[in-house]
Write a protein that holds these residues in place. Sequence first.
Motif, PDB file in Angstrom:
ATOM      1  N   GLU A  15     -13.161  39.518 -15.363  1.00 46.29           N
ATOM      2  CA  GLU A  15     -12.769  40.552 -14.407  1.00 46.29           C
ATOM      3  C   GLU A  15     -12.163  39.972 -13.121  1.00 46.29           C
ATOM      4  O   GLU A  15     -11.159  40.474 -12.609  1.00 46.29           O
ATOM      5  N   LYS A  16     -12.756  38.889 -12.622  1.00 44.67           N
ATOM      6  CA  LYS A  16     -12.254  38.286 -11.383  1.00 44.67           C
ATOM      7  C   LYS A  16     -10.814  37.808 -11.557  1.00 44.67           C
ATOM      8  O   LYS A  16      -9.936  38.101 -10.734  1.00 44.67           O
ATOM      9  N   THR A  17     -10.598  37.055 -12.614  1.00 48.37           N
ATOM     10  CA  THR A  17      -9.253  36.553 -12.879  1.00 48.37           C
ATOM     11  C   THR A  17      -8.297  37.708 -13.115  1.00 48.37           C
ATOM     12  O   THR A  17      -7.136  37.683 -12.672  1.00 48.37           O
ATOM     13  N   ALA A  18      -8.788  38.725 -13.810  1.00 48.86           N
ATOM     14  CA  ALA A  18      -7.960  39.893 -14.093  1.00 48.86           C
ATOM     15  C   ALA A  18      -7.418  40.492 -12.802  1.00 48.86           C
ATOM     16  O   ALA A  18      -6.230  40.826 -12.688  1.00 48.86           O
ATOM     17  N   GLN A  19      -8.292  40.615 -11.822  1.00 45.83           N
ATOM     18  CA  GLN A  19      -7.862  41.220 -10.560  1.00 45.83           C
ATOM     19  C   GLN A  19      -6.784  40.372  -9.874  1.00 45.83           C
ATOM     20  O   GLN A  19      -5.825  40.900  -9.323  1.00 45.83           O
ATOM     21  N   LYS A  20      -6.944  39.046  -9.945  1.00 46.14           N
ATOM     22  CA  LYS A  20      -5.919  38.163  -9.388  1.00 46.14           C
ATOM     23  C   LYS A  20      -4.585  38.318 -10.116  1.00 46.14           C
ATOM     24  O   LYS A  20      -3.515  38.306  -9.508  1.00 46.14           O
ATOM     25  N   MET A  21      -4.672  38.435 -11.401  1.00 46.96           N
ATOM     26  CA  MET A  21      -3.454  38.593 -12.204  1.00 46.96           C
ATOM     27  C   MET A  21      -2.726  39.888 -11.834  1.00 46.96           C
ATOM     28  O   MET A  21      -1.509  39.917 -11.667  1.00 46.96           O
ATOM     29  N   ILE A  22      -3.514  40.972 -11.736  1.00 43.19           N
ATOM     30  CA  ILE A  22      -2.918  42.269 -11.412  1.00 43.19           C
ATOM     31  C   ILE A  22      -2.231  42.207 -10.047  1.00 43.19           C
ATOM     32  O   ILE A  22      -1.106  42.670  -9.868  1.00 43.19           O
ATOM     33  N   LYS A  23      -2.934  41.592  -9.118  1.00 42.07           N
ATOM     34  CA  LYS A  23      -2.373  41.430  -7.768  1.00 42.07           C
ATOM     35  C   LYS A  23      -1.042  40.654  -7.842  1.00 42.07           C
ATOM     36  O   LYS A  23      -0.044  41.041  -7.216  1.00 42.07           O
ATOM     37  N   HIS A  24      -1.039  39.595  -8.603  1.00 43.98           N
ATOM     38  CA  HIS A  24       0.157  38.766  -8.722  1.00 43.98           C
ATOM     39  C   HIS A  24       1.329  39.552  -9.324  1.00 43.98           C
ATOM     40  O   HIS A  24       2.464  39.488  -8.837  1.00 43.98           O
TER      41      HIS A  24
END
Lengths: 366, 366, 366, 366
Positions: A186-195
Amino acid sequence: MAGNTFGSLFRLTTFGESHGPAIGGIIEGCPAGLKVDQDFILTEMQRRKPGQSQITTQRKEEDFVEFVSGIFKGVTTGVPIGFLIRNADQRSSDYEHLEEAYRPSHADFTYDQKYGHRDHRGGGRSSARETAARVAAGALAKLLLNQKGISVKAFVKQVGAVILGKDHDQLDLSLTDSNIVRCPDEKTAQKMIKHIEDVRGLGDTVGGVVQCVIDNVPVGLGEPVFDKFPALLGHAMLSINAVKGFEIGDGFSAALKKGSELNDLFNEIKKGTPITKTNHSGGVQGGISNGMPIFFNVAFKPVSTLMMEQPGLSKSGKEVKLGAKGRHDPCVVPRAVPIVEAMAAIVTADLLLLANNNRISDGQQD
Amino acid sequence: MAGNTFGSLFRLTTFGESHGPAIGGIIEGCPAGLKVDQDFILTEMQRRKPGQSQITTQRKEEDFVEFVSGIFKGVTTGVPIGFLIRNADQRSSDYEHLEEAYRPSHADFTYDQKYGHRDHRGGGRSSARETAARVAAGALAKLLLNQKGISVKAFVKQVGAVILGKDHDQLDLSLTDSNIVRCPDEKTAQKMIKHIEDVRGLGDTVGGVVQCVIDNVPVGLGEPVFDKFPALLGHAMLSINAVKGFEIGDGFSAALKKGSELNDLFNEIKKGTPITKTNHSGGVQGGISNGMPIFFNVAFKPVSTLMMEQPGLSKSGKEVKLGAKGRHDPCVVPRAVPIVEAMAAIVTADLLLLANNNRISDGQQD
Amino acid sequence: MAGNTFGSLFRLTTFGESHGPAIGGIIEGCPAGLKVDQDFILTEMQRRKPGQSQITTQRKEEDFVEFVSGIFKGVTTGVPIGFLIRNADQRSSDYEHLEEAYRPSHADFTYDQKYGHRDHRGGGRSSARETAARVAAGALAKLLLNQKGISVKAFVKQVGAVILGKDHDQLDLSLTDSNIVRCPDEKTAQKMIKHIEDVRGLGDTVGGVVQCVIDNVPVGLGEPVFDKFPALLGHAMLSINAVKGFEIGDGFSAALKKGSELNDLFNEIKKGTPITKTNHSGGVQGGISNGMPIFFNVAFKPVSTLMMEQPGLSKSGKEVKLGAKGRHDPCVVPRAVPIVEAMAAIVTADLLLLANNNRISDGQQD
Amino acid sequence: MAGNTFGSLFRLTTFGESHGPAIGGIIEGCPAGLKVDQDFILTEMQRRKPGQSQITTQRKEEDFVEFVSGIFKGVTTGVPIGFLIRNADQRSSDYEHLEEAYRPSHADFTYDQKYGHRDHRGGGRSSARETAARVAAGALAKLLLNQKGISVKAFVKQVGAVILGKDHDQLDLSLTDSNIVRCPDEKTAQKMIKHIEDVRGLGDTVGGVVQCVIDNVPVGLGEPVFDKFPALLGHAMLSINAVKGFEIGDGFSAALKKGSELNDLFNEIKKGTPITKTNHSGGVQGGISNGMPIFFNVAFKPVSTLMMEQPGLSKSGKEVKLGAKGRHDPCVVPRAVPIVEAMAAIVTADLLLLANNNRISDGQQD
């Protein structure tokens, strides 16, 4: 021959352009007697569909699969399964300005040279819409594999420089679809979405990596020479639009290592099958499945169609300014997850059927 | 079907194990009228042969290609070209201890499970000796491509952690064969050789990366969907023993970039063909050649057979100590160079023949 | 693709000309674990060989099959079986006068036009010698079929106007090889032999018909559309040199009849399988085997090479006198018997393997 | 593989049952740039359609071909041409009584055994309706052949015992469609029509023979070994429902003759190509076209579905009385004419494309 067919026994042949009335295909070799779960197929189609979240293109595609043969009373009959996916929401006018221009890093120029007669609307056969037919056939392949307990699961491992530092065996893959970028962490997912959102804000696009794992594959699938399991997987993945790389097991990092570090030593014996302590090889030895999970990575380049202006080339050889008028993804990787799974499922189903003739069965030899 | 055939029009079917009397194959689809330069073929075979330098195995293989059909008075006749490569210097006794044991990261176990009846001498069909047939067919494909001015050149880009930081376009590829590791940069070559010798001293092995460039490819080769040029190249490369990864153009690093960085903008027009300013795509757009050089990387894992002792598994499930008794390479990558070239040549020749039917020729349409 | 491969799962690819060093082939798809009876294979080869009796050509051909891969300790290993049949007794000088001339009803002219570069010695790829590779592969197919109790038996039904008025079911086929013309009815056989000898005395040749029966075929072999059992048999038979016609069951005489005369009514049930009262259809319905004997006729034209003088054409378009200088059969039909059987066995073995994937097996569906 | 594909370069893959929503197919390999004459295609479809005259079944089939890809602005684009033919006028109730019964000489029983799950309505995949897809693809093949001046023309040569005693070269084939039985000789045509009507009056059916001629074929089409021109034609024809025999040139009557009677001696030279005095071989030598007309006969058995009552078999093995409730042809031979032509056109188009790679073209070899 003309490259519209994939597989030898379980086999998909496709047709269709994004701006014709329909795309579709024929699935051959699916044995009779398989229950066709239409809800499952619909779900798979929805996973690939554009417009499913704020980080994907808002172009709407009707992705209802109309099966027109080979299924009777909900069960396959053993004959070819023809299917159609109607094209709706075609805005050909978005492409009219492209009749006389070649976009950079698109197939426009290569098509024109190859065929001399191009359907300029939406990329023709090179449109990513073609992958909808793969997902439909892949859904059927998954149903066939389910009979044997084989599962195929992919997830997003990287978006641009945002990299998930874990492999499939350290993740809970049931979480993959819990976020719109399809990253089970989930944490990485949020970074990806932001990117992705940042990149979209710039009118730009970004690439990424999908990892896929095929679990519970019986030992012995894959052919020893040209049709090694990884060779067929590589062929399948590199046939997907925008894919630039494929690696199985440790892949390119294996090139950095010594044999003593990379060899997968045997460990315990489970149900008569030896299990290896490590799985650097990614579940294959000599091109043949060894019973360990098969896993591989697929690299996607960023989409070439940008929402920012960029120079193209007119047919007469002049530079022209191009701005994308269609609706396009800033990052295809989340939507690529079901496509990668579909192609992996087709490869595995094909090898599963082929393996039925590996040896004379016990009862046959006198 | 059983995966012993590669290609559709220009097509190779192979047979043979390392410890039978011969390996060989049948080349179909080579048009009539091609002059067969036997010296060139011999040279190619010598490049693959074991025992050619101090960093390769000292096992001797007779690699003389005996053509038995399809060539008359030094020219191809259009019918299938059968060929044999006799196996000599077979030391089956080197493998006797393997009849009842599975080596780690070898195909021993997977073969036994798949076929139930294995030729344990030397890896059977999984032996790298099989690649000699590919090099023979690849030599013929190269002669065919030469007619069109197309060249195929590979070199070693990485051995373990020794990495050549340049790509094909910054190198003089005529220097590739000037050293035993086949790296066209002499300084890096020396480091690579030193590294291989160190690793061999430890009884260990090491992997690496080969880069290959196909130059002067006409625009329009490759099929738009399943048989994209990179998909066929990937299939071809991943069917070579020990290959774990394939990438075309910017490959995996493309996943890190933005579309605006990666798009290949058009530049000048040369002989009616637009040239791009960059070549991130590696010479293909939409799976079809665009006239720029096609280049790709192939990752090889280290050889699994070590000269140091390592544990294997007996058929009855017990751990056994294994030391390699045969003669094996500490690093296959230098010898992989001609194999990569051969498979790339076969793919390109096949697509070249297929392209003859892309469109109705001018004179035909009324 | 180039037509040197026959079959999809059980598959033969051949190479070789009559006057090169060897002919041969690759058999793919034979499952592992089949005992290879070399004596049986030798016997089959002897049945096809020229020079076996006074009514066949006295040309000697070495027909020893040298298997070079895929068999270990007398048992198939599941990998491709490569084989060679060396050409001996080549009298190329017999053909030298043909370098500049086209014989009537031969492939000389068509080859020259097709390839532009012809091996004029002995017919090249069109030589009947090529059928030796088929008989070798067919022998292996027969061994595979034997595992299932399936037999393939052919015999001579007609030589010129000498016609055996009985079908397979009224004959004792174990007598077929008891005379040199391979007709199981001794009286008719003697008439046929006499006729062949008369024709040879005139320097002429004569045609004939072979009937073949495949017995004990399980129900369900053959694919419903393009690869109907009779379609594959027809393809196989019409690919044999000199064959001009093929018919299954009642064949051409079915065109004369009414539906009410020709329908095969069901009779008793034997081991759960209905048996039909008649077998006009020749053992197939809708292209799929129905459990009754499959039988068919194959028509051979007389050999085109005569021992009498006949006019040919020079390359420059002038009439030239040609007399056969080689050694040729006055009637190929007796030697065609094992070739017909071989091709029928290959077709049946292929369909047998394909049928393994007709349906989800009981245990698989939940 | 599963037998739903025909051809290698010009290639048709079909799907569909008579009682599903649609049948259809995918045509691959048609070069870009071919003008698609829709009127011509419609005409061809009408020629195959049931209900076109009083001697054919009165069942109506909608035979409009809906092309859904591969054609843009009336011209082929080089990518696969997908098409649909909707099934209309389905009277499944005509077949309900067949769910539990096997008709004699139908595929009912063989299907059930093969797949274990049968669509009992209308014969499923074995329905002659499947041939509509062949006619659609054949029409496109004809358009392609027209570019080269090649024509394909079939006609009815025999209905039951009514035999037309002339071959194609003694007839005016432009008259074929001038009567409903498609026999270009009016007198014989009337006898055939009378015979069919008599047979229908009895509730019975009758077989016949179709002759087909392919004119203006360039020299050099056909592959020398397994894919001889007659072998592919035979495969194609024997894959058509109800076909029991195939012969090329003199066919079965060649078996009666001597070589000196049958050899086709060379005559004059026309445009650099030698013409033969006779054409016993039917336009091929060694499997390769020699420039003379290619002609062949195809034998059709009478339709198995009778309008009179006949005994069938229940699934439980009991005899049941069956009367045809559907609408069926008393004689399929007139409607088979366009089907024979279509398959012949597909074979010829495929070989034409393959022949583009027979030899290195003059300009290519240095």
